[in-house]
Design a protein around this motif. Structure first.
Motif, mmCIF file in Angstrom:
data_model
loop_
_atom_site.group_PDB
_atom_site.id
_atom_site.type_symbol
_atom_site.label_atom_id
_atom_site.label_comp_id
_atom_site.label_asym_id
_atom_site.label_seq_id
_atom_site.Cartn_x
_atom_site.Cartn_y
_atom_site.Cartn_z
ATOM 1 N N LEU A 10 0.832 -1.200 0.000
ATOM 2 C CA LEU A 10 0.000 0.000 0.000
ATOM 3 C C LEU A 10 0.871 1.256 0.000
ATOM 4 C CD1 LEU A 10 -2.779 1.333 0.101
ATOM 5 C CD2 LEU A 10 -2.697 1.121 2.594
ATOM 6 N N GLU A 11 1.864 1.278 0.852
ATOM 7 C CA GLU A 11 2.741 2.451 0.925
ATOM 8 C C GLU A 11 3.474 2.687 -0.396
ATOM 9 O OE1 GLU A 11 6.452 4.238 3.561
ATOM 10 O OE2 GLU A 11 5.664 2.256 4.058
ATOM 11 N N ASP A 12 3.975 1.634 -1.024
ATOM 12 C CA ASP A 12 4.666 1.775 -2.316
ATOM 13 C C ASP A 12 3.746 2.373 -3.376
ATOM 14 O OD1 ASP A 12 7.068 0.789 -1.377
ATOM 15 O OD2 ASP A 12 6.797 -1.233 -2.199
ATOM 16 N N ASN A 13 2.512 1.899 -3.409
ATOM 17 C CA ASN A 13 1.563 2.417 -4.397
ATOM 18 C C ASN A 13 1.210 3.881 -4.134
ATOM 19 O OD1 ASN A 13 0.493 0.363 -6.484
ATOM 20 N ND2 ASN A 13 0.831 -0.795 -4.605
ATOM 21 N N ILE A 14 1.016 4.229 -2.896
ATOM 22 C CA ILE A 14 0.711 5.624 -2.558
ATOM 23 C C ILE A 14 1.903 6.512 -2.908
ATOM 24 C CG2 ILE A 14 0.168 7.257 -0.704
ATOM 25 C CD1 ILE A 14 -1.271 4.875 0.708
ATOM 26 N N ARG A 15 3.096 6.061 -2.589
ATOM 27 C CA ARG A 15 4.306 6.840 -2.901
ATOM 28 C C ARG A 15 4.443 7.039 -4.407
ATOM 29 N NH1 ARG A 15 8.681 7.275 0.433
ATOM 30 N NH2 ARG A 15 10.098 6.574 -1.198
ATOM 31 N N LYS A 111 -3.249 15.453 -0.168
ATOM 32 C CA LYS A 111 -4.065 14.374 0.408
ATOM 33 C C LYS A 111 -3.303 13.049 0.393
ATOM 34 C CE LYS A 111 -8.464 16.541 -0.772
ATOM 35 N NZ LYS A 111 -9.638 16.514 -1.641
ATOM 36 N N LEU A 112 -2.541 12.804 -0.660
ATOM 37 C CA LEU A 112 -1.726 11.584 -0.723
ATOM 38 C C LEU A 112 -0.630 11.620 0.343
ATOM 39 C CD1 LEU A 112 -1.443 11.117 -4.589
ATOM 40 C CD2 LEU A 112 -2.525 9.519 -2.983
ATOM 41 N N ARG A 113 -0.072 12.787 0.569
ATOM 42 C CA ARG A 113 0.956 12.912 1.612
ATOM 43 C C ARG A 113 0.345 12.619 2.984
ATOM 44 N NH1 ARG A 113 4.043 17.967 0.897
ATOM 45 N NH2 ARG A 113 2.241 18.975 1.821
ATOM 46 N N ILE A 114 -0.848 13.135 3.229
ATOM 47 C CA ILE A 114 -1.530 12.860 4.497
ATOM 48 C C ILE A 114 -1.819 11.369 4.633
ATOM 49 C CG2 ILE A 114 -3.703 13.200 5.759
ATOM 50 C CD1 ILE A 114 -3.631 16.123 4.634
ATOM 51 N N LEU A 115 -2.211 10.743 3.523
ATOM 52 C CA LEU A 115 -2.465 9.305 3.553
ATOM 53 C C LEU A 115 -1.179 8.533 3.885
ATOM 54 C CD1 LEU A 115 -4.546 7.080 3.203
ATOM 55 C CD2 LEU A 115 -4.048 7.091 0.746
ATOM 56 N N LEU A 116 -0.057 9.000 3.359
ATOM 57 C CA LEU A 116 1.218 8.368 3.702
ATOM 58 C C LEU A 116 1.516 8.508 5.196
ATOM 59 C CD1 LEU A 116 3.575 9.283 0.717
ATOM 60 C CD2 LEU A 116 2.935 6.985 1.482
ATOM 61 N N VAL A 117 1.182 9.636 5.757
ATOM 62 C CA VAL A 117 1.360 9.835 7.194
ATOM 63 C C VAL A 117 0.514 8.816 7.957
ATOM 64 C CG1 VAL A 117 0.926 11.410 9.125
ATOM 65 C CG2 VAL A 117 1.958 12.273 7.015
ATOM 66 N N LYS A 118 -0.726 8.632 7.534
ATOM 67 C CA LYS A 118 -1.617 7.672 8.197
ATOM 68 C C LYS A 118 -1.070 6.248 8.103
ATOM 69 C CE LYS A 118 -5.812 10.407 7.433
ATOM 70 N NZ LYS A 118 -7.081 10.508 6.690
ATOM 71 N N VAL A 119 -0.492 5.920 6.945
ATOM 72 C CA VAL A 119 0.107 4.587 6.780
ATOM 73 C C VAL A 119 1.287 4.439 7.737
ATOM 74 C CG1 VAL A 119 1.403 3.095 5.200
ATOM 75 C CG2 VAL A 119 -0.664 4.251 4.398
ATOM 76 N N LYS A 120 2.144 5.450 7.767
ATOM 77 C CA LYS A 120 3.329 5.394 8.645
ATOM 78 C C LYS A 120 2.939 5.301 10.117
ATOM 79 C CE LYS A 120 7.213 6.047 6.255
ATOM 80 N NZ LYS A 120 8.340 5.143 6.327
ATOM 81 N N LEU A 121 1.903 6.043 10.505
ATOM 82 C CA LEU A 121 1.480 6.053 11.904
ATOM 83 C C LEU A 121 0.559 4.890 12.255
ATOM 84 C CD1 LEU A 121 0.777 9.873 12.364
ATOM 85 C CD2 LEU A 121 2.813 8.572 13.052
ATOM 86 N N GLU A 122 0.158 4.131 11.231
ATOM 87 C CA GLU A 122 -0.749 3.003 11.404
ATOM 88 C C GLU A 122 -2.005 3.433 12.154
ATOM 89 O OE1 GLU A 122 1.270 -0.456 12.935
ATOM 90 O OE2 GLU A 122 2.924 -0.214 11.528
ATOM 91 N N GLU A 173 14.934 7.755 -3.916
ATOM 92 C CA GLU A 173 15.591 9.037 -3.671
ATOM 93 C C GLU A 173 14.794 10.190 -4.279
ATOM 94 O OE1 GLU A 173 17.267 6.326 -4.988
ATOM 95 O OE2 GLU A 173 18.221 5.765 -3.103
ATOM 96 N N GLU A 174 14.261 9.998 -5.502
ATOM 97 C CA GLU A 174 13.481 11.052 -6.159
ATOM 98 C C GLU A 174 12.184 11.326 -5.406
ATOM 99 O OE1 GLU A 174 14.903 10.411 -10.784
ATOM 100 O OE2 GLU A 174 13.340 9.148 -9.952
ATOM 101 N N ILE A 175 11.524 10.272 -4.982
ATOM 102 C CA ILE A 175 10.286 10.455 -4.210
ATOM 103 C C ILE A 175 10.620 11.117 -2.877
ATOM 104 C CG2 ILE A 175 8.362 9.296 -3.056
ATOM 105 C CD1 ILE A 175 8.586 7.117 -5.269
ATOM 106 N N ASP A 176 11.656 10.619 -2.225
ATOM 107 C CA ASP A 176 12.055 11.180 -0.933
ATOM 108 C C ASP A 176 12.414 12.658 -1.040
ATOM 109 O OD1 ASP A 176 11.603 8.851 0.436
ATOM 110 O OD2 ASP A 176 13.702 8.242 0.524
ATOM 111 N N ALA A 177 12.999 13.069 -2.155
ATOM 112 C CA ALA A 177 13.384 14.472 -2.337
ATOM 113 C C ALA A 177 12.171 15.400 -2.343
ATOM 114 C CB ALA A 177 14.165 14.633 -3.644
#
Length: 186
Positions: A10-15, A111-122, A173-177
């Motif tokens: 899920l995280e890979d797809n959102i990223r 919104k995708l960034r917020i969703l990534l936060v939710k994934v990270k925070l479970e 690295e590109e996504i992380d940047a």
């Protein structure tokens, strides 16, 4: 989360979606910039041509030279062509549409960034997170359907701006940047 593998999928797809939106946003933005630049140049040409046509016509009052008539006619022709270009291509409306698409993409990106936060925070279970992701993808599809077409020039400018030299393949690295430090993998 049900398990680490599902979370990772899920995280890979959102990223990946996040980076695609970053890319699309920048392309729309650059296309708007290109059109705005062209519009300004044509507007200057049109203004200069109108002024020169007026001067040429006024000079005909005092002289009857063929060269002045010819030059004034040619300048008038260029002025008319630029006016027709403005009307037929509706450049200002195109600029507005590209900016609108870029702004809508910016909203989805956040919104995708917020969703990534939710994934990270479970903070939610897999089903809720997947449902939210699917909803965002539906919104994104609608934006893409309505977004105006872009040119290769805009893609090249976006690529240069984002420092990406691949075609829709994004490294970690590109996504992380383009993500806040707390959401980065490395």
């Amino acid at each position: 989360m049900a398990n680490l593998e599902e979370k990772s999928i899920l995280e890979d797809n959102i990223r990946y979606s996040y980076m695609s939106v970053v890319w699309s946003h920048k392309i729309q933005e650059k296309q708007s910039d290109i059109l705005a630049g062209e519009y300004k140049k044509l507007e200057i040409v049109r203004l200069i041509c109108n002024a020169l046509t007026s001067v040429g016509l006024i000079s005909l009052i005092f002289t009857d030279q063929f060269l002045i008539k010819f030059v004034a006619t040619m300048i008038s022709f260029v002025s008319t062509l630029s006016s027709m270009h403005f009307k037929s291509f509706d450049t200002q409306n195109s600029i507005i549409n590209h900016k609108k698409a870029a702004n809508e993409l910016l909203g989805i990106r956040d919104k995708l960034r917020i969703l990534l936060v939710k994934v990270k925070l479970e903070s939610k279970d897999d089903f809720e997170l997947l449902s939210e992701y699917e909803y965002l993808i539906k919104q994104l599809d609608q934006i893409y359907r309505e977004a105006p077409s872009t040119t290769d020039k805009a893609v090249k400018k976006a690529s240069k701006a984002l420092k990406i030299n691949g075609d829709n393949s994004f490294s970690t690295e590109e996504i992380d940047a383009n993500l806040p430090e707390s959401l980065r993998r490395k």
